[in-house]
Design a protein around this motif. Sequence first.
Motif, PDB file in Angstrom:
ATOM      1  N   PRO A   1       9.075  -3.747  -4.602  1.00  0.00           N
ATOM      2  CA  PRO A   1       8.048  -3.371  -4.805  1.00  0.00           C
ATOM      3  C   PRO A   1       8.018  -2.803  -6.172  1.00  0.00           C
ATOM      4  O   PRO A   1       8.283  -1.288  -6.655  1.00  0.00           O
ATOM      5  N   PHE A   2       8.267  -3.172  -7.116  1.00  0.00           N
ATOM      6  CA  PHE A   2       8.606  -2.687  -8.595  1.00  0.00           C
ATOM      7  C   PHE A   2       7.944  -3.538  -9.684  1.00  0.00           C
ATOM      8  O   PHE A   2       7.387  -4.590  -9.945  1.00  0.00           O
TER       9      PHE A   2
ATOM     10  N   LEU B   1      19.927  -3.568 -11.393  1.00  0.00           N
ATOM     11  CA  LEU B   1      19.731  -3.968 -10.670  1.00  0.00           C
ATOM     12  C   LEU B   1      21.660  -4.161  -9.856  1.00  0.00           C
ATOM     13  O   LEU B   1      21.925  -4.446 -10.496  1.00  0.00           O
ATOM     14  N   LEU B   2      21.281  -3.756  -8.190  1.00  0.00           N
ATOM     15  CA  LEU B   2      23.317  -3.664  -7.516  1.00  0.00           C
ATOM     16  C   LEU B   2      22.441  -4.835  -6.577  1.00  0.00           C
ATOM     17  O   LEU B   2      21.195  -4.013  -5.546  1.00  0.00           O
TER      18      LEU B   2
ATOM     19  N   LEU C   1      16.223 -13.895  -7.200  1.00  0.00           N
ATOM     20  CA  LEU C   1      17.449 -13.498  -8.033  1.00  0.00           C
ATOM     21  C   LEU C   1      15.758 -13.269  -9.524  1.00  0.00           C
ATOM     22  O   LEU C   1      15.906 -13.398 -10.667  1.00  0.00           O
ATOM     23  N   LYS C   2      15.165 -14.535  -9.029  1.00  0.00           N
ATOM     24  CA  LYS C   2      13.439 -14.250 -10.396  1.00  0.00           C
ATOM     25  C   LYS C   2      13.275 -13.088 -10.285  1.00  0.00           C
ATOM     26  O   LYS C   2      12.124 -13.033 -11.191  1.00  0.00           O
ATOM     27  N   GLU C   3      12.874 -12.425  -8.821  1.00  0.00           N
ATOM     28  CA  GLU C   3      12.185 -11.417  -8.569  1.00  0.00           C
ATOM     29  C   GLU C   3      12.869 -10.395  -9.621  1.00  0.00           C
ATOM     30  O   GLU C   3      12.341  -9.094 -10.146  1.00  0.00           O
ATOM     31  N   ALA C   4      14.420 -10.317  -9.287  1.00  0.00           N
ATOM     32  CA  ALA C   4      15.060  -9.369 -10.449  1.00  0.00           C
ATOM     33  C   ALA C   4      14.486  -9.849 -11.284  1.00  0.00           C
ATOM     34  O   ALA C   4      14.965  -8.434 -12.493  1.00  0.00           O
ATOM     35  N   TYR C   5      15.061 -11.012 -12.034  1.00  0.00           N
ATOM     36  CA  TYR C   5      14.425 -10.878 -13.933  1.00  0.00           C
ATOM     37  C   TYR C   5      13.579 -10.264 -13.917  1.00  0.00           C
ATOM     38  O   TYR C   5      12.986  -9.898 -14.913  1.00  0.00           O
ATOM     39  N   ARG C   6      12.237 -10.807 -13.497  1.00  0.00           N
ATOM     40  CA  ARG C   6      10.789  -9.776 -13.006  1.00  0.00           C
ATOM     41  C   ARG C   6      10.776  -8.238 -13.749  1.00  0.00           C
ATOM     42  O   ARG C   6      10.576  -7.876 -14.306  1.00  0.00           O
TER      43      ARG C   6
ATOM     44  N   LYS D   1      14.250  -5.315 -17.696  1.00  0.00           N
ATOM     45  CA  LYS D   1      13.917  -4.902 -19.214  1.00  0.00           C
ATOM     46  C   LYS D   1      14.222  -5.942 -19.050  1.00  0.00           C
ATOM     47  O   LYS D   1      15.551  -6.385 -19.054  1.00  0.00           O
ATOM     48  N   PRO D   2      14.271  -6.284 -20.184  1.00  0.00           N
ATOM     49  CA  PRO D   2      14.513  -6.965 -21.679  1.00  0.00           C
ATOM     50  C   PRO D   2      16.103  -5.994 -22.202  1.00  0.00           C
ATOM     51  O   PRO D   2      15.947  -4.719 -22.299  1.00  0.00           O
ATOM     52  N   GLY D   3      16.935  -6.621 -21.655  1.00  0.00           N
ATOM     53  CA  GLY D   3      18.418  -6.212 -21.415  1.00  0.00           C
ATOM     54  C   GLY D   3      18.693  -5.847 -20.590  1.00  0.00           C
ATOM     55  O   GLY D   3      20.450  -5.168 -21.231  1.00  0.00           O
ATOM     56  N   GLY D   4      18.533  -5.696 -19.110  1.00  0.00           N
ATOM     57  CA  GLY D   4      18.871  -5.121 -18.381  1.00  0.00           C
ATOM     58  C   GLY D   4      19.674  -5.957 -17.696  1.00  0.00           C
ATOM     59  O   GLY D   4      20.169  -6.973 -18.167  1.00  0.00           O
TER      60      GLY D   4
END
Length: 209
Positions: A88-89, A97-98, A113-118, A121-124
């Motif tokens: 929900p972001f 993310l943890l 994991l694709k959702e996490a990537y989405r 932020k770049p460099g996150g």
Amino acid sequence: MPKTEPFENFRERYEEWFERHRYAYLSELEAVKMLLPREGIGAEIGVGTGRFAAPLGVKLGVEPSRSMADLARLRGVEVIEGTAEDLPFEDESLDYLLMVTTICFVDDPEKALKEAYRVLKPGGAIVIGFVDRESPIGREYERNKERSVFYREAKFFSTAEVVELLKKAGFREFEFVQTLFHPLEEVKEIEPVKKGYGEGSFVVIKAVK
């Protein structure tokens, strides 16, 4: 369907594990702390009862089990009910993310994991803690999973498999630490945290977007 039923019905049993295996839990906390970013806005996916987010200072969590989320809120975590596959972001809205012992319960790890990537932020960074299937504790969990109300439907992963999933999602720059070098019943003090993987049963991976 998220695997929430055992967590809804056996929350007290879940909590008892952390009391019974206090030093194993504290060892896992130390390992996660070593790779978790110190600054920025982050969230724990599968925050559970807040056992990791609260002591690590992660203020936000996502959790599909209402019963678990209620307890996490009592520990001071703001919890949004949701799943790893549909976070929900907004795009590129979080610094880190943890996920701790969550990857084995999600319905679709690749999508999660694709959702996490989405949402990063770049460099996150994403930080994933889990019991390696090929470790002594992992093999024991796998052997006895049918007897466990929590692990019966879990899918355990090796470190190599988690790395492969992360790479497929686009992550890079991997760091690894490990802990729990003895069987759970023999862990009587906080265990050391070592770089790498292949010895300790609990592995933490940090990867960057």
